[in-house]
Design a protein around this motif. Structure first.
Motif, PDB file in Angstrom:
ATOM      1  N   GLU A 162       0.720  -1.571  -0.228  1.00  0.00           N
ATOM      2  CA  GLU A 162      -0.197  -0.207  -0.309  1.00  0.00           C
ATOM      3  C   GLU A 162       0.796   1.894  -0.158  1.00  0.00           C
ATOM      4  O   GLU A 162      -0.012   2.219  -0.282  1.00  0.00           O
ATOM      5  CB  GLU A 162      -0.743  -0.073   1.120  1.00  0.00           C
ATOM      6  CG  GLU A 162      -2.137  -0.929   1.680  1.00  0.00           C
ATOM      7  CD  GLU A 162      -2.483  -1.209   2.297  1.00  0.00           C
ATOM      8  OE1 GLU A 162      -3.566  -2.753   2.980  1.00  0.00           O
ATOM      9  OE2 GLU A 162      -2.331  -0.696   3.331  1.00  0.00           O
ATOM     10  N   VAL A 173      -9.523  -2.776  -0.011  1.00  0.00           N
ATOM     11  CA  VAL A 173      -9.093  -1.927   0.105  1.00  0.00           C
ATOM     12  C   VAL A 173      -9.576  -1.295  -1.025  1.00  0.00           C
ATOM     13  O   VAL A 173      -9.581  -0.296  -0.919  1.00  0.00           O
ATOM     14  CB  VAL A 173      -8.068  -0.865   1.072  1.00  0.00           C
ATOM     15  CG1 VAL A 173      -7.624  -1.495   1.865  1.00  0.00           C
ATOM     16  CG2 VAL A 173      -7.107  -1.347  -0.591  1.00  0.00           C
ATOM     17  N   GLY A 181     -13.431  -1.018   3.333  1.00  0.00           N
ATOM     18  CA  GLY A 181     -11.878  -1.162   3.630  1.00  0.00           C
ATOM     19  C   GLY A 181     -11.815  -2.082   4.656  1.00  0.00           C
ATOM     20  O   GLY A 181     -11.591  -3.386   4.699  1.00  0.00           O
ATOM     21  N   HIS A 182     -10.113  -2.020   5.238  1.00  0.00           N
ATOM     22  CA  HIS A 182      -9.728  -3.303   6.100  1.00  0.00           C
ATOM     23  C   HIS A 182     -11.119  -2.909   7.877  1.00  0.00           C
ATOM     24  O   HIS A 182     -10.526  -4.344   7.594  1.00  0.00           O
ATOM     25  CB  HIS A 182      -8.448  -2.617   6.863  1.00  0.00           C
ATOM     26  CG  HIS A 182      -6.911  -2.824   6.134  1.00  0.00           C
ATOM     27  ND1 HIS A 182      -7.390  -4.069   4.956  1.00  0.00           N
ATOM     28  CD2 HIS A 182      -6.184  -1.604   5.356  1.00  0.00           C
ATOM     29  CE1 HIS A 182      -5.934  -3.901   3.861  1.00  0.00           C
ATOM     30  NE2 HIS A 182      -5.955  -2.190   4.402  1.00  0.00           N
ATOM     31  N   ASN A 210     -10.447   9.143   4.868  1.00  0.00           N
ATOM     32  CA  ASN A 210      -9.570   8.498   4.459  1.00  0.00           C
ATOM     33  C   ASN A 210      -8.822   9.666   4.903  1.00  0.00           C
ATOM     34  O   ASN A 210      -8.407  11.016   4.495  1.00  0.00           O
ATOM     35  CB  ASN A 210      -9.279   8.055   3.450  1.00  0.00           C
ATOM     36  CG  ASN A 210      -8.780   8.056   2.761  1.00  0.00           C
ATOM     37  OD1 ASN A 210      -7.798   8.356   2.445  1.00  0.00           O
ATOM     38  ND2 ASN A 210      -8.373   6.890   1.849  1.00  0.00           N
ATOM     39  N   TYR A 215      -5.141   4.432  -0.329  1.00  0.00           N
ATOM     40  CA  TYR A 215      -6.260   3.817  -1.252  1.00  0.00           C
ATOM     41  C   TYR A 215      -7.786   4.776  -1.069  1.00  0.00           C
ATOM     42  O   TYR A 215      -7.724   5.545  -0.184  1.00  0.00           O
ATOM     43  CB  TYR A 215      -6.621   2.810  -0.797  1.00  0.00           C
ATOM     44  CG  TYR A 215      -5.559   2.251   0.512  1.00  0.00           C
ATOM     45  CD1 TYR A 215      -7.428   2.740   1.508  1.00  0.00           C
ATOM     46  CD2 TYR A 215      -4.820   2.225   1.012  1.00  0.00           C
ATOM     47  CE1 TYR A 215      -6.856   2.353   3.111  1.00  0.00           C
ATOM     48  CE2 TYR A 215      -4.442   1.690   2.417  1.00  0.00           C
ATOM     49  CZ  TYR A 215      -6.451   2.004   3.636  1.00  0.00           C
ATOM     50  OH  TYR A 215      -5.830   1.726   4.849  1.00  0.00           O
ATOM     51  N   ASP A 219      -9.313   4.837   6.267  1.00  0.00           N
ATOM     52  CA  ASP A 219      -8.490   3.678   6.919  1.00  0.00           C
ATOM     53  C   ASP A 219      -8.613   4.121   8.274  1.00  0.00           C
ATOM     54  O   ASP A 219      -7.600   3.891   8.825  1.00  0.00           O
ATOM     55  CB  ASP A 219      -7.053   4.780   6.057  1.00  0.00           C
ATOM     56  CG  ASP A 219      -7.092   6.050   5.751  1.00  0.00           C
ATOM     57  OD1 ASP A 219      -7.179   6.676   6.941  1.00  0.00           O
ATOM     58  OD2 ASP A 219      -6.184   6.645   4.854  1.00  0.00           O
TER      59      ASP A 219
END
Length: 326
Positions: A162, A173, A181-182, A210, A215, A219
């Motif tokens: 990443e 992601v 995403g995660h 994010n 990405y 996040d």
């Protein structure tokens, strides 16, 4: 059904050790066919794992007369399509988690299961892993009294693919493939188990952003949630910290003590009460999905009941959609 003969759609990393070999290690169960988009990969998987047949077509695998149960080990974007085909073909269906891209797709899958009368299961295998069975046992035995508060923390550094000039983030992601995403990948396990252990979550709110721009998906996520029982919970998930701050820790705080455990990385359960500290070291089995697969096979044989169904599996998506605002 006396002998459960599985057909597996997808032969990616999750199937190498976590799930694939377990289908043939469970009594009255065997993996008889595998499907992959790449003929080379499907054939290689079948050869290495002793699977008699391989396909490059989903329809051919589902319609194989020997196959009477289907395991869907693909990213979530095709779960609804493939599960619908398998259920309508009368094949018991076991789908990877998260169950689908969003709550609406989960509901559609459950509707097909209800209409066809064919059972649908989801790979929330922590419901049957000995480590988490012990956590639930400690809760049920009121070892720390009445549960008051739950805290969940996942603070990870970015994966190597990443970052850097040639960064190539994986599908997890890409929200179009994974649903998020995660957070969606990992928190789904967490919320599923928390509901199993503590009962339904009646409301959840959060902020998803994010921050690092590595990405498209969020996040960082923070959340609070309330169980119908009155227990309150908080959580924070951040995937762009440095490795020295890496943390996977959850706590259950009760009227008489505290339980500290890990959802993914450690095998120690720590119980602190007025009488002292007690620790349980319970490693995962070689194939983490095997205990759940065993329960699925038992249910299909009319010998028991699996705790992770389409109905329970959809709940994680409901909660995550509320938190992330999807």
């Amino acid at each position: 059904m006396k002998q459960i003969k599985w057909g597996m759609i997808g032969c990616g990393n999750v199937t190498e050790k976590k799930s694939g070999p377990a289908f043939s290690k469970v009594p009255n169960s065997s993996l008889v066919a595998v499907m992959g988009r790449s003929a080379e990969k499907a054939a290689d998987y079948a050869q290495r794992h002793g699977v008699p047949k391989w396909y490059t077509s989903v329809d051919e695998l589902i319609n194989d007369p020997e196959v009477n149960a289907v395991y869907i080990a693909t990213p979530p974007d095709v779960h609804l399509e493939y599960a619908t085909k398998a259920l309508k073909a009368g094949k018991a269906t076991y789908v990877e988690k998260p169950m689908a891209l969003n709550t609406a797709e989960c509901e559609a899958m459950n509707q097909v299961s209800r209409e066809t009368g064919v059972p649908l299961f989801v790979a929330y295998y922590r419901r049957s892993l000995p480590y988490f069975v012990k956590v639930k046992e400690l809760i049920d035995q009121k070892v720390i009294g009445d549960i008051r508060l739950v805290t969940v923390q996942i603070h990870y550094n970015p994966y190597s693919e990443e970052i850097g000039e040639n960064a190539q983030p994986r599908w997890r992601v890409d929200p179009k493939i994974s649903g998020g995403g995660h957070f969606h990948d990992l928190a789904s396990h967490q919320f599923d188990f928390l509901e199993y252990a503590l009962g339904p979550i009646k409301s959840a709110q959060g902020i998803a952003r994010n921050q690092a721009g590595l990405y498209e998906a969020d996040d960082i996520v923070v959340a609070n949630y309330e169980f119908e029982s009155g227990v309150l919970g908080t959580g924070s998930w951040c995937y762009t910290l440095n490795k020295e701050q890496r943390l996977d820790e959850s706590q259950l705080m009760g009227s008489k003590g505290k339980i500290t455990f890990s959802f993914f990385e450690k095998f120690i359960i720590k119980v602190e009460t007025e009488s002292g500290v007690e620790e349980y070291n319970i490693p995962y089995p070689e194939h983490v999905q095997q205990p759940l697969i065993e329960l699925i096979v038992q249910e299909l044989r009319g010998e028991g009941q699996c705790p992770s169904t389409g109905k329970t599996g959809a709940r994680a998506n409901v909660i995550m959609d509320q938190i992330a605002g999807h």
